[in-house]
Design a protein around this motif. Structure first.
Motif, PDB file in Angstrom:
ATOM      1  N   ARG A   1      42.771  16.857  12.171  1.00 36.27           N
ATOM      2  CA  ARG A   1      41.535  16.176  11.798  1.00 36.27           C
ATOM      3  C   ARG A   1      41.823  14.748  11.321  1.00 36.27           C
ATOM      4  O   ARG A   1      41.108  13.801  11.679  1.00 36.27           O
TER       5      ARG A   1
ATOM      6  N   THR B   1      39.809   7.096  15.383  1.00 33.45           N
ATOM      7  CA  THR B   1      38.503   6.443  15.269  1.00 33.45           C
ATOM      8  C   THR B   1      38.624   5.135  14.506  1.00 33.45           C
ATOM      9  O   THR B   1      38.004   4.122  14.874  1.00 33.45           O
TER      10      THR B   1
ATOM     11  N   ARG C   1      28.167   5.378  13.494  1.00 29.55           N
ATOM     12  CA  ARG C   1      27.897   6.815  13.357  1.00 29.55           C
ATOM     13  C   ARG C   1      29.157   7.633  13.626  1.00 29.55           C
ATOM     14  O   ARG C   1      29.433   8.623  12.934  1.00 29.55           O
ATOM     15  N   ALA C   2      29.933   7.219  14.624  1.00 26.83           N
ATOM     16  CA  ALA C   2      31.175   7.939  14.926  1.00 26.83           C
ATOM     17  C   ALA C   2      32.160   7.834  13.764  1.00 26.83           C
ATOM     18  O   ALA C   2      32.856   8.806  13.426  1.00 26.83           O
TER      19      ALA C   2
ATOM     20  N   HIS D   1      31.359   7.417  10.557  1.00 29.75           N
ATOM     21  CA  HIS D   1      30.856   8.280   9.484  1.00 29.75           C
ATOM     22  C   HIS D   1      31.143   9.745   9.777  1.00 29.75           C
ATOM     23  O   HIS D   1      31.521  10.511   8.880  1.00 29.75           O
ATOM     24  N   GLU D   2      30.984  10.148  11.023  1.00 29.80           N
ATOM     25  CA  GLU D   2      31.232  11.549  11.379  1.00 29.80           C
ATOM     26  C   GLU D   2      32.725  11.878  11.257  1.00 29.80           C
ATOM     27  O   GLU D   2      33.088  12.973  10.812  1.00 29.80           O
ATOM     28  N   ALA D   3      33.581  10.933  11.637  1.00 31.66           N
ATOM     29  CA  ALA D   3      35.025  11.170  11.501  1.00 31.66           C
ATOM     30  C   ALA D   3      35.414  11.339  10.040  1.00 31.66           C
ATOM     31  O   ALA D   3      36.219  12.213   9.694  1.00 31.66           O
TER      32      ALA D   3
ATOM     33  N   ARG E   1      33.394  12.361   7.709  1.00 37.27           N
ATOM     34  CA  ARG E   1      32.747  13.595   7.248  1.00 37.27           C
ATOM     35  C   ARG E   1      33.594  14.820   7.563  1.00 37.27           C
ATOM     36  O   ARG E   1      33.632  15.778   6.783  1.00 37.27           O
ATOM     37  N   THR E   2      34.310  14.806   8.690  1.00 38.51           N
ATOM     38  CA  THR E   2      35.126  15.971   9.052  1.00 38.51           C
ATOM     39  C   THR E   2      36.299  16.182   8.109  1.00 38.51           C
ATOM     40  O   THR E   2      36.908  17.252   8.117  1.00 38.51           O
TER      41      THR E   2
ATOM     42  N   PHE F   1      33.535  20.602   4.828  1.00 36.49           N
ATOM     43  CA  PHE F   1      33.470  20.832   6.265  1.00 36.49           C
ATOM     44  C   PHE F   1      34.822  21.217   6.862  1.00 36.49           C
ATOM     45  O   PHE F   1      34.977  21.233   8.088  1.00 36.49           O
TER      46      PHE F   1
ATOM     47  N   ARG G   1      39.405   7.933   5.144  1.00 31.12           N
ATOM     48  CA  ARG G   1      37.983   7.786   4.843  1.00 31.12           C
ATOM     49  C   ARG G   1      37.692   6.406   4.245  1.00 31.12           C
ATOM     50  O   ARG G   1      36.678   5.770   4.577  1.00 31.12           O
TER      51      ARG G   1
ATOM     52  N   GLU H   1      26.809  11.844   3.765  1.00 29.16           N
ATOM     53  CA  GLU H   1      27.699  11.426   4.844  1.00 29.16           C
ATOM     54  C   GLU H   1      29.071  12.019   4.648  1.00 29.16           C
ATOM     55  O   GLU H   1      29.533  12.188   3.561  1.00 29.16           O
TER      56      GLU H   1
END
Length: 715
Positions: free
Chosen positions: A170, A177, A198-199, A201-203, A205-206, A211, A236, A715
């Protein structure tokens, strides 16, 4: 058993139940009917049920099998100690408190020790009751060993289940990213699209623990887990810095800025490769160090002789962007170093800061001692849980020993399984458990009355009932689990001694006694669980952070005259506050909302607790970066501005802290997400040096964290 034909929850529970049933039944029948050893049969069955049914060891089949095998010596020790201490009530009670506390407190070691602790408690409880026969210790150990060895083999070979991506993977994906974002920012049009943001933020978030599957969370005290946690935080932070990078003022950025961004992109790519068993990112790391030093030199100026600040050649907008890019570079360097430690340990190839990466050269015993010592206080939820369960089990053992409670083992098992971290949850659990136990007792009484002493019937029904109990119970809840387990233990004991319908009555009495003891200690010992403790811990974290913000801003304003040694103690206090808040947050995620749905004291509209933890880490990292060697004072105007902004951010931290943990006379007005007076501090004083902008950039990022806390961002 296919997940496509039945609900996924039943499919997962059924796979686990199948492994437990096959091993428990095989071990029980082998010793009970094949070798005529009821003692070994009992321990083979309950050893499997302990670590397979009661424990919640996370991970894949192979990971769980490895955990069971590593715990086998611990299981032997528990059976031996429990057997020898059980002969006297006082020694059994004292041993129950010590062992109960130690096993519960072992949860500080991460998800796997925490998941195994309830099963290990059961393995100690089992030999603590009649028959008090140290002479049967060899049979007890043989049964326990056989059951657990077979169970480890079953976990590894029978329907092991798919493996989720590990945290290391992860982090590698998130680093890729970040590399993509940095590359885009270094080339025309020097900006990120909405899809890229958005990508990113999602990276990020993982990598949040919420999560990440429990087995993959790097929560242990060891060097690798600490480094992986550090890697995730740095990635992050890097993603956050890149997505919030100020726009290029009036044309393409300078070559020094693009050089830093290109170097950060190459380091992120190399870090991702290193996390996937590639070579250490030595060359990209050194390239970024050189590029960062060059960019720092561009916006710095020689120290003046009259004590005033020099007038830089670059306009304020450019210096602001430089400061933001340098913060991103610092996050990238931290990411690379932490990832290298995670992969190579003490032999890491990159330069390791003894402050930020203090754990890199420490031995495993030292790291474990650091974790245990950090939580050995009443504000730690791990300490609170250990005291609560130890006191409850000790009281149950005392009652069982003094009153000669028949089958007192069941009373202690009820105390162990029904005591929760909050009183609300304990009471709700007990009500459902008693209803389920009553239903199970009625079924048990009817079955024993009808079947009588026909042992073959119980032997035939046991594996089928066990499969149903361990499949349905975890899905339907504690009421079903207690009812099905009541019948299960009756089927087992009916094959060990002549059965009677009074067994159902005894089972009901024991569960009632165990539930009452669990309720009493749930009420007396921190009845609100992590809900209040998280509120206090995060408020304390923000108060410690506010102190460091004021001290760091004052040091920058005074030209580094404030020695960094004076801040070491504050940094350690903040690090300890972050540790306590993180542990409370981890437990908070597993607890339901209290009755009424409102947590006392929180007057913010919604709280993003993760943002609070990030604010603590960002305070530490920024302060360490800015408290460098002495420098020239930034000039009266810049000094006043940076001191004022630091005081304002610190005051904001105290306001949010008071909102999270108000005192008896704290004003109840809600805290707006954005500081209305902050805009007065955003104009740059003339002649401000680079360090001023670096400090302002750090303080601005902290203000963003505080805004996220109040906004309740997810987020």
């Amino acid at each position: 058993m296919s997940a496509g034909r039945i609900p996924a929850a039943y499919a997962a529970s059924g796979r686990r139940a199948l492994r437990v049933t096959l091993v428990a039944a095989a071990g029980f029948y082998l010793f009970r009917y094949g070798l005529d050893s009821p003692v070994a049969a009992t321990y083979a069955l309950f050893g499997t049920v302990a670590l397979g049914g009661l424990s919640k060891i996370p991970g894949t089949g192979r990971q769980r099998a490895a955990t069971v095998l590593r715990l086998l010596p611990v299981c032997w020790l528990l059976v031996v100690i429990g057997t020898w201490l059980s002969v006297r009530t006082w020694s059994a009670v004292a041993g129950m408190f010590v062992v109960g506390f130690a096993l519960a407190f072992s949860a500080v070691g991460g998800p796997r020790p925490a998941g195994a602790a309830p099963g290990l408690q059961l393995l100690y409880i089992l030999p603590s009751f009649p028959p008090y026969d140290p002479g049967s210790l060899d049979e007890r150990l043989i049964g326990t060993t056989t059951g657990l060895a077979l169970f480890a083999a079953a976990e590894a070979l029978i329907l092991p289940g798919p493996a989720p991506p590990p945290y290391q993977e992860r982090a590698a994906r998130a680093a890729h990213t970040a590399a993509h974002c940095a590359t885009l920012l270094a080339a025309p049009p020097y900006a990120l699209t909405d899809a890229d943001i958005r990508a990113a933020h999602e990276a990020g978030r993982t990598l949040r623990s919420l999560f990440v599957p429990e087995a993959e969370r790097p929560a242990g005290p060891g060097r690798r887990d600490r480094a992986l946690t550090h890697t995730g935080l740095a990635v992050r932070t890097l993603l956050n810095r890149l997505t919030q990078l100020p726009a290029t003022p009036g044309g393409p950025p300078e070559s020094a800025v693009t050089a830093v961004l290109h170097a950060a992109a190459r380091l992120a790519t190399a870090t991702a490769s290193h996390l996937r068993a590639g070579p250490p990112p030595v060359a990209p790391y050194e390239e970024l160090v050189a590029a960062r030093a060059h960019l720092s030199a561009l916006s710095a100026a020689p120290a003046p002789t009259d004590g005033t600040a020099p007038a830089p050649d670059l306009p304020p907008a450019v210096l602001r962007r430089h400061a933001a890019v340098l913060e991103a570079a610092d996050a990238a360097l931290t990411m690379g170093t932490a990832a290298d430690i995670a992969v190579q340990g003490r032999t890491a190839s990159l330069e390791v800061s003894p402050g930020r990466f203090w754990y890199a050269t420490a031995g495993a015993p030292s790291l474990w001692w650091h974790r245990l010592r950090g939580h050995a206080e009443r504000r730690s939820v791990f300490f609170q849980n250990a005291v609560r369960i130890a006191m409850a089990l000790t009281a149950a053992r005392l009652v069982a020993g003094l009153d000669t409670l028949p089958h007192g083992f069941w009373a202690m098992l009820a105390t162990l399984t029904l005591t929760r971290t909050t009183m609300d949850e304990t009471w709700s659990t007990i009500r459902r458990a008693l209803a389920g136990t009553l239903a199970g007792a009625l079924v048990t009484a009817g079955t024993l009355a009808l079947v009588g002493a026909h042992t073959a019937v119980y032997a035939a029904v046991l594996p089928v009932w066990m499969l149903v109990a361990f499949t349905v119970g975890p899905v339907k809840g504690v009421g079903w689990a207690q009812g099905l387990f009541t019948v299960l233990v009756a089927l087992v004991f009916a094959q060990l001694a002549p059965p009677t319908w009074r067994l159902a009555e005894v089972r009901m009495l024991d569960v009632l006694v165990g539930s009452a003891i669990g309720a009493v200690f749930g009420l007396l010992a921190w009845p609100r669980g992590a809900h209040d403790e998280l509120r206090r811990a995060t408020a304390g974290l923000l108060r410690r952070a506010a102190e460091i913000v004021v001290a760091t801003s004052a040091s920058v304003a005074e030209g580094g005259a404030t020695a960094t040694q004076s801040g070491v103690t504050g940094h350690r206090s903040l690090q300890h506050a972050v540790i306590l808040a993180e542990s409370a947050y981890a437990q908070f995620q597993s607890e339901p909302t209290p009755f009424g749905g409102r947590r006392r004291g929180v007057v913010l509209p919604e709280v993003d607790w993760q943002a609070t933890l990030m604010a603590g880490h960002h305070t530490l990292w920024g302060s360490e970066r800015l408290l460098g060697p002495p420098h020239a004072p930034p000039g009266p105007a810049a000094a006043e501005s940076v001191s004022g902004l630091g005081d304002r951010v610190a005051g904001r931290m105290l306001l949010v802290s008071a909102a999270l943990d108000p005192g008896a006379d704290t004003p109840t007005a809600s805290v707006p997400p954005i500081d209305p007076a902050l805009t007065g501090f955003t104009t740059e004083p003339p002649g401000a040096p680079r360090l001023y902008y670096a400090t302002v950039s750090w303080l601005g990022s902290l203000m963003n964290d505080l805004a996220r806390i109040a906004h309740g961002s997810r987020e």
